[in-house]
Enzyme design. Structure first.
Site, PDB file in Angstrom:
ATOM      1  N   ASP A 139      -2.000  -0.640   5.599  1.00 25.90           N
ATOM      2  CA  ASP A 139      -2.465  -0.095   6.879  1.00 25.90           C
ATOM      3  C   ASP A 139      -3.962   0.184   6.909  1.00 25.90           C
ATOM      4  O   ASP A 139      -4.508   0.538   7.957  1.00 25.90           O
ATOM      5  CB  ASP A 139      -1.733   1.224   7.171  1.00 25.90           C
ATOM      6  CG  ASP A 139      -2.266   2.364   6.307  1.00 25.90           C
ATOM      7  OD1 ASP A 139      -2.365   2.180   5.074  1.00 25.90           O
ATOM      8  OD2 ASP A 139      -2.604   3.418   6.865  1.00 25.90           O
ATOM      9  N   ASP A 186       0.858  -1.171   0.000  1.00 28.09           N
ATOM     10  CA  ASP A 186       0.000   0.000   0.000  1.00 28.09           C
ATOM     11  C   ASP A 186       0.905   1.235   0.000  1.00 28.09           C
ATOM     12  O   ASP A 186       2.118   1.123   0.233  1.00 28.09           O
ATOM     13  CB  ASP A 186      -0.900  -0.044   1.241  1.00 28.09           C
ATOM     14  CG  ASP A 186      -1.869   1.129   1.307  1.00 28.09           C
ATOM     15  OD1 ASP A 186      -2.302   1.607   0.240  1.00 28.09           O
ATOM     16  OD2 ASP A 186      -2.173   1.574   2.425  1.00 28.09           O
ATOM     17  N   ASP A 245      -0.133   5.151   1.104  1.00 25.84           N
ATOM     18  CA  ASP A 245      -0.366   6.038   2.246  1.00 25.84           C
ATOM     19  C   ASP A 245      -0.372   5.251   3.558  1.00 25.84           C
ATOM     20  O   ASP A 245      -1.104   4.274   3.707  1.00 25.84           O
ATOM     21  CB  ASP A 245      -1.700   6.770   2.090  1.00 25.84           C
ATOM     22  CG  ASP A 245      -1.696   7.743   0.929  1.00 25.84           C
ATOM     23  OD1 ASP A 245      -1.300   8.895   1.126  1.00 25.84           O
ATOM     24  OD2 ASP A 245      -2.085   7.339  -0.184  1.00 25.84           O
TER      25      ASP A 245
END
Length: 343
Positions: free
Chosen positions: A285, A93, A95
């Site tokens: 996240d 991922d 961000d």
């Protein structure tokens, strides 16, 4: 001549009840006459709070959670044992994983050191960035041509132009399963920009195949007002759905596609589907990364690593606290691979 493999919307089925990717829709029903507008908005805001809590205890106080999701750094040797004799494929991922979470989504820059680490990682293993951002925006942050990029939650996937060494054929890759939704997403984006002008701190981002309404900088007392405005736009678009990430509302097409599907598609494109000698590692996240974690858990293949300082429900097997720990983990993988190559 490089051939381009294009997957179009004609190969994707609508799924009214949604897949594991969008179980959050149980909280975010755009039109539910049985609930009523007041109850519906309360449900939305409750879900926004649950997904984006403002007061969290450090997960160091949750020893049972740590036992179930131990640090990937502490368990690094155990992870290496699980990869023995297998091809590692990396999925990351952006961000909150490669870059810190910031108030302004346009300033979510990765560090030079992280970029260097990811570049070295891609020389060792097939590597993909899987993000809710539009693919072009993610590429402008990462700026590495040797990676696979899956933007808009996997609805826009593109492979390296130069013909990656991991693919057997000299074939570039393009997968855009929601192209027919481009005009309506653009239309909804413009309406959301106009509607949310009255909400201080609200930021609307056009991620090409989806639109994002960021509320990280919105006063929590205004979340219900924001939810009302978003609903007032979306109630007229029955083929769009609402999901949620970390302090962001995501408006997406109702199609059977998510980060888990993107992971499966990329593995298949690399020729690694239905093979037992492949070990995917997915690090993320966000709530939307759970779709990929769940795929790996169900297949009993590879592993998911959740990036979080806090205990939360997850299908990931291991945890890392922040992007700094992610970089440490990736650097260890690179060092391990380089030592094996030298041996």
């Amino acid at each position: 001549m490089v051939e381009t493999n294009i997957i179009s919307n004609s190969e994707v089925l609508y799924e009214g009840n949604t897949s594991p990717a969008t179980k959050v829709l149980q909280d975010f029903k755009i039109n539910d006459e049985n609930v009523g507008r007041g109850g519906l908005i309360r449900s939305w805001v409750d879900s926004m709070r649950a997904c984006s809590p403002t007061h969290l205890k450090s997960f160091n106080n949750h020893s049972s959670w740590i036992r179930e999701h131990p640090s990937a750094l502490n368990m690094f040797e155990e992870i290496l044992l699980a990869t023995e004799g297998k091809q590692i494929v990396m999925f990351l991922d952006y961000d909150g994983t490669l870059s810190p979470i910031v108030d302004d989504p346009d300033r979510a820059f990765m560090s030079k050191k992280m970029r260097s680490t990811v570049r070295k990682l891609a020389t060792c293993f097939p590597t993909a960035i899987v993000s809710g951002r539009c693919r072009e925006k993610v590429y402008s942050f990462v700026k590495l041509t040797e990676l696979y990029y899956a933007g808009s939650h996997g609805m826009d996937i593109k492979g390296p132009e130069q013909g990656p060494k991991y693919k057997k054929k000299n074939q570039s890759l393009l997968c855009q399963p929601a192209t027919e939704f481009l005009p309506v997403i653009d239309e909804v984006y413009k309406k959301l920009v106009e509607k949310t002008k009255s909400i201080s701190g609200a930021i609307v981002e056009n991620n090409k195949f989806c639109a994002s309404v960021h509320f990280r900088c919105v006063d929590e007392n205004k979340w219900s007002d924001l939810a009302l405005l978003v609903r007032s736009v979306l109630k007229n678009y029955p083929k769009l759905m609402l999901t949620q990430g970390r302090k962001v509302l995501e408006i997406r097409p109702i199609i059977k596609w998510d980060k888990g599907k993107a992971l499966e598609f990329l593995l298949e494109s690399l020729g690694y589907d239905n093979r037992t000698d492949v070990f995917p590692i997915y690090i993320g996240d966000d709530r939307t990364d759970e779709d990929a974690f769940k795929i790996l858990r169900e297949k009993r293949q590879g592993l998911g690593i959740l990036v979080s300082k806090y205990a939360k429900e997850t299908n990931a097997s291991y945890s890392l606290q922040d992007p700094d720990e992610v970089m440490d983990f990736l650097e260890r993988l690179v060092e391990w691979k380089q030592l094996r190559c030298e041996a």
